[in-house]
Every structure is written in structure tokens, then in C-alpha cells.
Enzyme design. Structure first.
Site, PDB file in Angstrom:
ATOM      1  N   SER A 238       0.996  -1.215   0.020  1.00 51.13           N
ATOM      2  CA  SER A 238      -0.017  -0.046   0.039  1.00 51.13           C
ATOM      3  C   SER A 238       0.896   1.274   0.089  1.00 51.13           C
ATOM      4  CB  SER A 238      -1.021   0.081   1.273  1.00 51.13           C
ATOM      5  OG  SER A 238      -0.172   0.325   2.413  1.00 51.13           O
ATOM      6  N   LYS A 239       0.209   2.446  -0.035  1.00 56.84           N
ATOM      7  CA  LYS A 239       1.013   3.654  -0.198  1.00 56.84           C
ATOM      8  C   LYS A 239       1.942   3.742   1.009  1.00 56.84           C
ATOM      9  CE  LYS A 239      -1.748   6.068  -3.377  1.00 56.84           C
ATOM     10  NZ  LYS A 239      -3.404   6.357  -3.474  1.00 56.84           N
ATOM     11  N   ARG A 240       1.475   3.136   2.320  1.00 58.53           N
ATOM     12  CA  ARG A 240       2.415   3.090   3.285  1.00 58.53           C
ATOM     13  C   ARG A 240       3.550   2.575   3.359  1.00 58.53           C
ATOM     14  NH1 ARG A 240      -0.575   0.273   6.493  1.00 58.53           N
ATOM     15  NH2 ARG A 240      -2.640   0.466   5.068  1.00 58.53           N
ATOM     16  N   ASN A 241       3.891   1.628   2.565  1.00 56.15           N
ATOM     17  CA  ASN A 241       5.003   0.993   2.505  1.00 56.15           C
ATOM     18  C   ASN A 241       6.111   1.004   1.155  1.00 56.15           C
ATOM     19  OD1 ASN A 241       3.362  -1.155   1.180  1.00 56.15           O
ATOM     20  ND2 ASN A 241       3.339  -2.509   2.799  1.00 56.15           N
ATOM     21  N   ALA A 242       5.083   1.495   0.232  1.00 58.87           N
ATOM     22  CA  ALA A 242       5.751   1.603  -1.332  1.00 58.87           C
ATOM     23  C   ALA A 242       5.093   2.491  -2.215  1.00 58.87           C
ATOM     24  CB  ALA A 242       6.037   0.245  -1.866  1.00 58.87           C
TER      25      ALA A 242
END
Ligand code: GLU
Length: 462
Positions: A238-242
Site C-alpha cells: 500500500s502507499k504506506r510501504n511503497a
């Protein structure tokens, strides 16, 4: 044997996600290796979250990365009548019924089930009431109460679901609009899809969709549920990890072929051979070899594969594709006396086009900022740089070999270390200590430009 037809069915509620590209890619490859068709369907019935901009982003990106559909894409939002006809057919066949349970009633039922330690689900209370349609009724599928559904998954083998664990799902809402499962099933049939390849998050939908297919008398489909794409933290990507949108990777200067290579490896591998292209994939890919466990998307893998794919480009193609990245920096690739030699020397200096373009700045533009730490570390004695400048200035044949031998001779004669000789010149030329071999770097500049740059640093130091 029936010709294979696959489809990618994105909901246009965001830009094209790299997990989505992986799903589209496996659908594309499976179709192509079976001489079949690859189709696209836009699942845009959620009018609140779907936008035309996202749809355009998804379609444009799929096309440009080479995953072109064999027919024009269809939009669910334009096919309402087809779904309504299908719902009517199910109702007529006795496999659906109207239900007028209110939201409050369903909520009470749910609470009571939870309190009794049961799995909350609709209990079928309207099934035998023979209710008429009204503006308060939804249409529900009468799911068989006993027996089981067996999904033959190409990746996971047989997956069994007990029918008594599936509730009677809604086909039409009280406003008459068709639900996601109905549209999905009807379109797979209408598009003559034979094989559904999608993310594993859809597994639990599959038995429900098969019940709708059965109610409509549709033929069975083949299924393959792909492992989830995870970030390096093993959580769903997700945008949180990549960065998740395909565009972001293209904008950074990753090659389409390297992105596809990396995504193909999310769940599938081909032994030791890491680097491959679409043609290899179509030849070698076997959906049955896709792993079940979540697949980790690791940017370092993409970096490595990108460097391999970059190295495989011809110099012409490399330059052509680098050009837009240089243009963004206001640089014209030909605006250098030795552009071919320069690009050849620098093409492996970074893993991406944007990184390479950035490293090329000092070769095209005057140096505005020097790496002060490097100056402090490597230039204690300005005289070395002065002597080197004068030696270089005397060279008539300005070639890599001659330059290297002049530098070597000076280093040995003065009993200096290699960095003590090379780094001050490097800093003069590029502002930093990063560059290809020094003779090569110097020979990329004209002698005059090289001397000019050394003088400029000397001026700055005094
Ligand atoms: N529209 C669904 C999604 O975006 C895909 C459904 C399917 O492939 O059957 O997740």
C-alpha cells in the site's frame, strides 16, 4: 478445446496499482500462450468512488506498458439492462426471491447471532414468504442450503465451500440497481470469459458467484487466485510501504520491460534466470507454478532488474529513452562535445533513468555546488592540483590512455595515493567524487573545458 479468454476487471477507484498490473500481466500472458484473448472490463458501478480520470489512467497505462486488450474495453455502468434481464431470469426460474427486511431488523438479527456465538449471516427469513416487489424489497439469490461448491483453482487446487455457510446474497438493491456479484458474473458470461485470474482477496466471492452462474445456467469457469502482493514489511502493498502506482515507477525511470519482469516474479519464478522479457514469459510461464504464499515486492529487486534491462538496450534506444529525463532538467543530450562517449561511460552509473540523468548534470552544466566534505577530505594541498593542471595542460594527444599514464607517473613520482591525485581533479570536473575512470572522465571533456574547471575550483579555494 475451447479458446481461452481472460479478462482484467479493474474498478476505476484509483490509478493503476502495480498489483493490478501483475494481475493484468498474468491474464495477458495466459491468454497469449494459449492463443486466446485478453479482455478488459471496467467495473464502474460504484459511481461514488469511480471516476473517468482513473479509468483513463488505467487504460492508458495498460496499453502503453504493452498489455493491450484484444477487444475494446466495456464499462459496467453502461450495461444495466443486461444485468436486469439476468436478474429477471433468475427470479423466473425460482432461484431468487424478494426480501423486505429493514436495516434495523437485519442489525438485530446480526446481534442475536453474535450473542449466540453464531457466524452472523442473513438467515433466509423471507425466502418462503412469496413477497411482491416494492420500493423496500431487495432481490436475493436462493442459495442451495446443503451440499458444497468445489472451486478447482489452477494455483490452489480444490477449494471446498459448504453451502450452509453462504447466505442468500443480494442481486438487486431496493432502488433496483444490480450488485457487484451479479454484474461480475453476467459480464464474464457475456464476454465469453473462460478463465478468471485475480487476486486471492476474491476467493471468498467465488462460491457465491458460482451459485449465480448456476442459477443462470452458465458454463463453469476456470479460476486462478494469485497471491497477494506484499511490501517488504510483509503487509499488503500500500502507499504506506511503497509507491504503488505504476506511473510513479515509470516517472522515476524504470523501464517497462523491467517493471513487467519484476511483477512477473511476484509469485512466479523461472529457476535461476532472473532477467526475462515478454516473449520469454509467454513461452515459459506456467500458471500452475505460481506460489500460494504472499509475494513480496522489493524495490531493490526492481533496481537490479532495471539495471540489467538498461544494460541490454542499444545505445540509440538508451539515448532516446533517456532524453525526456534530461529534458526535465533542461538538458539537450546532444549539447555536449562528446555525447556518445559520455552516455556510454555513464549508462551504468545508476539504476534508473532519472538517477542517470541527475548524474549527468555536471557534464552539461557549470558546477554550482561542490561537495564541501570531499574538498575538505581530499584537497589539503592546493599545489597538487596546480601541478596536475599544468601537466594536463601540456598533453597534446588528449586521450584516455595518455591522460591516465600522465596521472600515474605523477602519482608514483610523488609517492601519493591514487585518491590524493584523482579526487581533486574529479571534484573539479563534477563537483563530487563520483565519476567513471578518471582518464575516461577527463577525455569526455575537451582539454580546455577540463583545465577551465580545475581553474575554477582553484579560484574558489583561494
Ligand atoms: N473489480 C474487481 C477488483 O478491482 C475485480 C473483480 C474480478 O476480477 O473478478 O478487485
Amino acid at each position: 478445446m475451447k479458446a481461452i479468454v481472460t479478462r482484467f476487471a479493474p474498478s476505476p477507484t484509483g490509478t493503476l496499482h502495480i498489483g493490478g498490473v501483475r494481475t493484468a500481466l498474468f491474464n495477458y500472458v495466459y491468454a497469449k500462450q494459449n492463443n486466446g484473448k485478453f479482455l478488459i472490463r471496467i467495473e464502474d458501478t460504484d459511481t461514488e468512488r469511480s471516476t473517468k480520470e482513473y479509468e483513463k489512467n488505467i487504460l492508458d497505462n495498460l496499453r502503453s506498458i504493452g498489455l493491450k486488450p484484444d477487444e475494446d474495453p466495456i464499462n459496467q455502468s453502461e450495461r444495466n439492462e443486461i444485468y436486469l434481464k439476468a436478474a429477471e431470469k433468475i427470479l423466473q426460474s425460482g432461484n431468487a426471491y424478494w426480501c423486505d427486511c429493514s436495516h434495523e431488523e437485519l442489525e438485530e438479527m446480526r446481534k442475536a447471532q453474535i450473542a449466540a456465538g453464531e457466524k452472523p449471516m442473513y438467515d433466509g427469513r423471507s425466502r418462503n414468504l412469496r413477497l411482491e416487489r416494492s420500493n423496500k424489497t431487495v432481490l436475493r439469490l436462493a442459495t442451495p442450503e446443503d451440499g458444497e461448491i468445489v472451486v478447482n483453482d489452477l494455483i490452489r487446487g480444490k477449494i471446498k465451500f459448504n453451502n450452509n455457510e453462504l447466505d442468500d446474497l443480494i442481486l438487486l438493491r431496493s432502488d433496483g440497481s444490480p450488485t457487484y456479484h451479479l454484474c461480475n458474473v453476467v459480464d464474464d458470461y457475456e464476454q465469453k470469459v473462460t478463465t478468471v485470474i485475480r487476486g486471492e482477496d476474491h476467493i471468498s466471492n467465488t462460491p457465491r458467484q458460482i451459485h449465480i452462474q448456476n442459477a443462470l445456467g452458465y458454463p463453469e469457469l476456470e479460476y486462478a487466485h494469485l497471491p497477494l502482493v506484499l511490501g517488504t514489511d510483509k503487509k499488503r502493498l500500500s502507499k504506506r510501504n511503497a509507491a504503488t502506482s505504476l506511473e510513479e515507477y515509470r516517472d522515476k525511470g524504470y523501464l517497462d520491460s523491467a517493471i513487467l519482469n519484476t511483477l512477473a516474479r511476484l509469485g512466479w519464478s523461472q529457476g535461476e534466470n532472473d532477467v526475462f522479457y515478454m516473449n520469454d514469459l509467454i513461452k515459459e510461464f506456467n500458471i500452475k507454478d505460481v506460489q500460494k504464499a504472499g509475494a513480496i515486492f522489493d524495490i531493490t529487486k526492481l533496481d537490479w532488474l532495471n539495471s540489467q534491462h538498461l544494460a541490454n538496450l542499444s545505445i540509440e534506444s538508451f539515448k532516446e529513452q533517456l532524453q525526456p529525463f534530461l529534458q526535465q532538467l533542461d538538458i539537450d543530450i546532444e549539447d555536449h562535445e562528446n555525447s556518445n562517449k559520455l552516455i556510454e561511460a555513464m549508462r551504468t552509473c545508476d539504476n534508473t533513468f532519472s538517477g542517470i540523468a541527475k548524474s549527468l548534470i555536471p557534464y552539461y552544466k557549470d558546477i554550482i555546488e561542490y561537495d564541501e566534505k570531499a574538498i575538505e577530505k581530499f584537497i589539503n594541498d592546493k599545489n597538487i592540483l596546480i601541478e596536475l593542471r599544468d601537466l594536463l595542460n601540456k598533453i597534446d594527444n588528449w586521450s584516455q590512455e595518455v591522460i591516465d599514464s600522465v596521472l600515474k607517473e605523477y602519482q608514483l613520482k610523488n609517492e601519493l595515493s591514487v585518491p590524493a591525485v584523482n579526487q581533486p581533479i574529479r571534484i573539479s570536473l563534477t563537483g563530487s567524487t563520483k565519476s567513471p575512470g578518471l582518464g575516461l572522465t577527463l577525455s569526455i571533456f575537451t582539454k580546455n573545458r577540463a583545465i577551465e574547471r580545475i581553474n575554477k575550483l582553484l579560484d574558489k579555494l583561494s
